[in-house]
Design a protein around this motif. Structure first.
Motif, PDB file in Angstrom:
ATOM      1  N   PHE A  35       0.809  -1.216   0.000  1.00 11.95           N
ATOM      2  CA  PHE A  35       0.000   0.000   0.000  1.00 11.95           C
ATOM      3  C   PHE A  35       0.846   1.271   0.000  1.00 11.95           C
ATOM      4  O   PHE A  35       0.332   2.357   0.258  1.00 11.95           O
ATOM      5  N   LYS A  36       2.115   1.141  -0.300  1.00  9.94           N
ATOM      6  CA  LYS A  36       2.996   2.300  -0.326  1.00  9.94           C
ATOM      7  C   LYS A  36       2.452   3.349  -1.292  1.00  9.94           C
ATOM      8  O   LYS A  36       2.080   3.054  -2.421  1.00  9.94           O
ATOM      9  N   GLY A  37       2.391   4.586  -0.826  1.00 12.72           N
ATOM     10  CA  GLY A  37       1.901   5.677  -1.650  1.00 12.72           C
ATOM     11  C   GLY A  37       0.395   5.823  -1.685  1.00 12.72           C
ATOM     12  O   GLY A  37      -0.127   6.709  -2.360  1.00 12.72           O
ATOM     13  N   GLN A  38      -0.325   4.943  -0.964  1.00 10.65           N
ATOM     14  CA  GLN A  38      -1.774   4.992  -0.947  1.00 10.65           C
ATOM     15  C   GLN A  38      -2.289   5.525   0.393  1.00 10.65           C
ATOM     16  O   GLN A  38      -1.546   5.614   1.363  1.00 10.65           O
ATOM     17  N   SER A  39      -3.579   5.876   0.405  1.00 14.27           N
ATOM     18  CA  SER A  39      -4.241   6.259   1.647  1.00 14.27           C
ATOM     19  C   SER A  39      -4.981   5.049   2.194  1.00 14.27           C
ATOM     20  O   SER A  39      -5.685   4.360   1.447  1.00 14.27           O
ATOM     21  N   VAL A  40      -4.839   4.806   3.490  1.00  8.73           N
ATOM     22  CA  VAL A  40      -5.402   3.610   4.110  1.00  8.73           C
ATOM     23  C   VAL A  40      -6.049   3.981   5.445  1.00  8.73           C
ATOM     24  O   VAL A  40      -5.521   4.814   6.188  1.00  8.73           O
ATOM     25  N   VAL A  41      -7.186   3.348   5.723  1.00 15.99           N
ATOM     26  CA  VAL A  41      -7.832   3.464   7.031  1.00 15.99           C
ATOM     27  C   VAL A  41      -7.795   2.090   7.688  1.00 15.99           C
ATOM     28  O   VAL A  41      -8.212   1.096   7.084  1.00 15.99           O
ATOM     29  N   ILE A  42      -7.304   2.035   8.915  1.00 17.96           N
ATOM     30  CA  ILE A  42      -7.177   0.775   9.637  1.00 17.96           C
ATOM     31  C   ILE A  42      -8.318   0.660  10.650  1.00 17.96           C
ATOM     32  O   ILE A  42      -8.602   1.595  11.400  1.00 17.96           O
ATOM     33  N   VAL A  43      -8.941  -0.509  10.673  1.00 18.40           N
ATOM     34  CA  VAL A  43     -10.090  -0.755  11.547  1.00 18.40           C
ATOM     35  C   VAL A  43      -9.754  -1.875  12.522  1.00 18.40           C
ATOM     36  O   VAL A  43      -9.348  -2.965  12.112  1.00 18.40           O
ATOM     37  N   CYS A  44      -9.900  -1.598  13.826  1.00 15.57           N
ATOM     38  CA  CYS A  44      -9.854  -2.663  14.817  1.00 15.57           C
ATOM     39  C   CYS A  44     -11.164  -2.613  15.602  1.00 15.57           C
ATOM     40  O   CYS A  44     -12.131  -1.980  15.173  1.00 15.57           O
ATOM     41  N   GLN A  45     -11.224  -3.255  16.739  1.00 15.64           N
ATOM     42  CA  GLN A  45     -12.485  -3.331  17.473  1.00 15.64           C
ATOM     43  C   GLN A  45     -12.928  -1.976  18.034  1.00 15.64           C
ATOM     44  O   GLN A  45     -14.089  -1.580  17.885  1.00 15.64           O
TER      45      GLN A  45
ATOM     46  N   GLN B 281      -4.133   1.823  15.782  1.00 16.49           N
ATOM     47  CA  GLN B 281      -3.127   2.880  15.855  1.00 16.49           C
ATOM     48  C   GLN B 281      -1.721   2.329  15.599  1.00 16.49           C
ATOM     49  O   GLN B 281      -0.907   2.944  14.906  1.00 16.49           O
ATOM     50  N   GLY B 282      -1.443   1.158  16.161  1.00 20.06           N
ATOM     51  CA  GLY B 282      -0.125   0.557  15.946  1.00 20.06           C
ATOM     52  C   GLY B 282       0.082   0.139  14.506  1.00 20.06           C
ATOM     53  O   GLY B 282       1.159   0.356  13.926  1.00 20.06           O
ATOM     54  N   THR B 283      -0.945  -0.441  13.910  1.00 23.14           N
ATOM     55  CA  THR B 283      -0.840  -0.862  12.510  1.00 23.14           C
ATOM     56  C   THR B 283      -0.677   0.356  11.606  1.00 23.14           C
ATOM     57  O   THR B 283       0.152   0.347  10.675  1.00 23.14           O
ATOM     58  N   ALA B 284      -1.450   1.402  11.864  1.00 25.35           N
ATOM     59  CA  ALA B 284      -1.333   2.619  11.055  1.00 25.35           C
ATOM     60  C   ALA B 284       0.060   3.226  11.188  1.00 25.35           C
ATOM     61  O   ALA B 284       0.641   3.707  10.197  1.00 25.35           O
ATOM     62  N   ALA B 285       0.610   3.196  12.387  1.00 28.30           N
ATOM     63  CA  ALA B 285       1.947   3.738  12.598  1.00 28.30           C
ATOM     64  C   ALA B 285       2.988   2.945  11.805  1.00 28.30           C
ATOM     65  O   ALA B 285       3.891   3.522  11.182  1.00 28.30           O
ATOM     66  N   TRP B 286       2.867   1.618  11.797  1.00 30.42           N
ATOM     67  CA  TRP B 286       3.778   0.782  11.010  1.00 30.42           C
ATOM     68  C   TRP B 286       3.653   1.107   9.525  1.00 30.42           C
ATOM     69  O   TRP B 286       4.652   1.190   8.798  1.00 30.42           O
ATOM     70  N   LEU B 287       2.418   1.292   9.055  1.00 38.64           N
ATOM     71  CA  LEU B 287       2.215   1.597   7.644  1.00 38.64           C
ATOM     72  C   LEU B 287       2.845   2.937   7.273  1.00 38.64           C
ATOM     73  O   LEU B 287       3.397   3.091   6.177  1.00 38.64           O
ATOM     74  N   ARG B 288       2.767   3.897   8.171  1.00 33.31           N
ATOM     75  CA  ARG B 288       3.400   5.189   7.884  1.00 33.31           C
ATOM     76  C   ARG B 288       4.911   5.042   7.744  1.00 33.31           C
ATOM     77  O   ARG B 288       5.539   5.739   6.934  1.00 33.31           O
ATOM     78  N   VAL B 289       5.491   4.120   8.512  1.00 26.96           N
ATOM     79  CA  VAL B 289       6.919   3.828   8.347  1.00 26.96           C
ATOM     80  C   VAL B 289       7.201   3.312   6.943  1.00 26.96           C
ATOM     81  O   VAL B 289       8.254   3.579   6.356  1.00 26.96           O
ATOM     82  N   ARG B 290       6.237   2.583   6.367  1.00 26.99           N
ATOM     83  CA  ARG B 290       6.378   2.013   5.027  1.00 26.99           C
ATOM     84  C   ARG B 290       5.977   2.992   3.917  1.00 26.99           C
ATOM     85  O   ARG B 290       5.860   2.615   2.766  1.00 26.99           O
ATOM     86  N   GLY B 291       5.721   4.234   4.269  1.00 23.57           N
ATOM     87  CA  GLY B 291       5.375   5.210   3.251  1.00 23.57           C
ATOM     88  C   GLY B 291       3.911   5.237   2.877  1.00 23.57           C
ATOM     89  O   GLY B 291       3.536   5.713   1.791  1.00 23.57           O
ATOM     90  N   VAL B 292       3.060   4.745   3.780  1.00 30.18           N
ATOM     91  CA  VAL B 292       1.622   4.711   3.538  1.00 30.18           C
ATOM     92  C   VAL B 292       0.965   5.835   4.333  1.00 30.18           C
ATOM     93  O   VAL B 292       1.306   6.072   5.495  1.00 30.18           O
ATOM     94  N   ASP B 293       0.021   6.531   3.714  1.00 35.82           N
ATOM     95  CA  ASP B 293      -0.756   7.566   4.404  1.00 35.82           C
ATOM     96  C   ASP B 293      -1.869   6.860   5.169  1.00 35.82           C
ATOM     97  O   ASP B 293      -2.959   6.643   4.656  1.00 35.82           O
ATOM     98  N   ALA B 294      -1.581   6.473   6.409  1.00 34.44           N
ATOM     99  CA  ALA B 294      -2.486   5.605   7.168  1.00 34.44           C
ATOM    100  C   ALA B 294      -3.015   6.285   8.413  1.00 34.44           C
ATOM    101  O   ALA B 294      -2.281   6.981   9.125  1.00 34.44           O
ATOM    102  N   VAL B 295      -4.309   6.078   8.673  1.00 33.64           N
ATOM    103  CA  VAL B 295      -4.953   6.554   9.896  1.00 33.64           C
ATOM    104  C   VAL B 295      -5.828   5.430  10.438  1.00 33.64           C
ATOM    105  O   VAL B 295      -6.133   4.464   9.737  1.00 33.64           O
ATOM    106  N   ALA B 296      -6.245   5.588  11.684  1.00 33.78           N
ATOM    107  CA  ALA B 296      -7.142   4.618  12.318  1.00 33.78           C
ATOM    108  C   ALA B 296      -8.576   5.134  12.257  1.00 33.78           C
ATOM    109  O   ALA B 296      -8.817   6.346  12.193  1.00 33.78           O
ATOM    110  N   LEU B 297      -9.525   4.215  12.262  1.00 31.10           N
ATOM    111  CA  LEU B 297     -10.933   4.590  12.309  1.00 31.10           C
ATOM    112  C   LEU B 297     -11.319   4.887  13.756  1.00 31.10           C
ATOM    113  O   LEU B 297     -11.181   4.026  14.632  1.00 31.10           O
ATOM    114  N   GLU B 298     -11.810   6.089  14.024  1.00 33.92           N
ATOM    115  CA  GLU B 298     -12.212   6.463  15.375  1.00 33.92           C
ATOM    116  C   GLU B 298     -13.304   5.532  15.901  1.00 33.92           C
ATOM    117  O   GLU B 298     -14.322   5.328  15.248  1.00 33.92           O
TER     118      GLU B 298
END
Length: 274
Positions: free
Chosen positions: A58-68, A75-92
């Motif tokens: 997903f490098k270079g893409q925007s991603v929303v991560i969903v957990c329970q 938040q942890g997964t989104a943070a890892w994705l940002r390390v990989r160059g992904v524009d990642a956020v968590a779903l509130e």
């Protein structure tokens, strides 16, 4: 106040169905997912433990991560994705918040069998017109953004489905799930099967049904959709090229159903200065 590291459910819902919608990745643990085995439309399941491996996709893409609950896993997964160059956020609020708002969710049991990282595969008759473009659009925008579509001769659809582990749709057969039922068309069947109860999709379904079943009386736009669909089928000899062009047509119709059904156009313009 929402953090820049997360996105509200209502904001994401407003983006779903549009071609520029972020990719949505569900990282709920199995126990939580089994408690409510439904997915936010267009989302895919991935294990959070291996994000350092699959995140590169997903490098270079925007991603929303969903957990329970929208906390540590997303938040942890989104943070890892940002390390990989992904524009990642968590779903509130995570999947629980989404469900509590009554927003649509796709029953996982209705999805064809596939590995978490692989696309679903669908097969139908070649030379599509209405339903065989409308349904792939629905699947790509609301079920599986990576869905693969095989267009083959009518008589080979079921055999190809068997040999290539694909799901057949829009062919005759009383025992088939994704096909016409009574006066409804395959698009209707998919809306019901995937629990996509969205007003704009309901409006679009009437237009598709009218165009696909010879009922232009159902909606004034049905005749226009049929004309455009037949024109596309003659502009393109390659079914996959026609599909890509048709996706834009349905993107426009869906947006119209969402925002512009009450807007009119005439001449001279009403806003023209006197």
């Amino acid at each position: 106040m929402p953090s820049q590291l997360s996105i509200p459910c209502e904001t994401l819902f407003a983006m779903i169905g549009h071609p520029d919608c972020p990719r949505v990745i569900d990282v709920r643990v199995d126990e939580d997912f089994e408690g409510d085995p439904r997915l936010i439309p267009g989302s895919r399941r991935r294990p959070f433990q291996s994000v350092s491996d699959w995140g590169l996709e997903f490098k270079g893409q925007s991603v929303v991560i969903v957990c329970q609950k929208g906390q540590k896993l997303s938040q942890g997964t989104a943070a890892w994705l940002r390390v990989r160059g992904v524009d990642a956020v968590a779903l509130e609020g995570g999947a629980l918040a989404w469900a509590s708002l009554g927003l649509p969710m796709v029953p996982h049991a209705m999805l064809p069998p596939h590995d978490n990282g692989s696309p679903t595969v669908w097969v139908t008759r070649a030379r599509p017109k209405v339903d065989r473009i409308a349904c792939p659009w629905l699947l790509r925008r609301f079920v599986d953004p990576d869905a693969v579509f095989l267009f083959v001769p009518s008589e080979d659809v079921l055999a190809v489905a068997d040999r290539f582990h694909a799901t057949p749709f829009d062919i005759e057969g009383d025992d088939l799930l994704w096909t016409h039922k009574g006066a409804s068309c395959t698009f209707d069947a998919m809306l019901a099967g995937f629990a996509l109860q969205i007003p704009a999709l309901d409006s679009l379904a009437v237009i598709v049904r009218g165009a696909d079943t010879g009922r232009p009386d159902l909606a004034p736009e049905a005749a226009g959709l049929l004309a455009l669909s037949l024109g596309l089928s003659r502009l393109y000899q390659d079914d996959l090229e026609q599909l890509e062009a048709g996706l834009k047509l349905y993107d426009a119709l869906f947006r119209w159903c969402q925002e512009a059904m009450e807007e009119s156009h005439g001449w001279p313009s009403a806003s023209r200065s006197r």
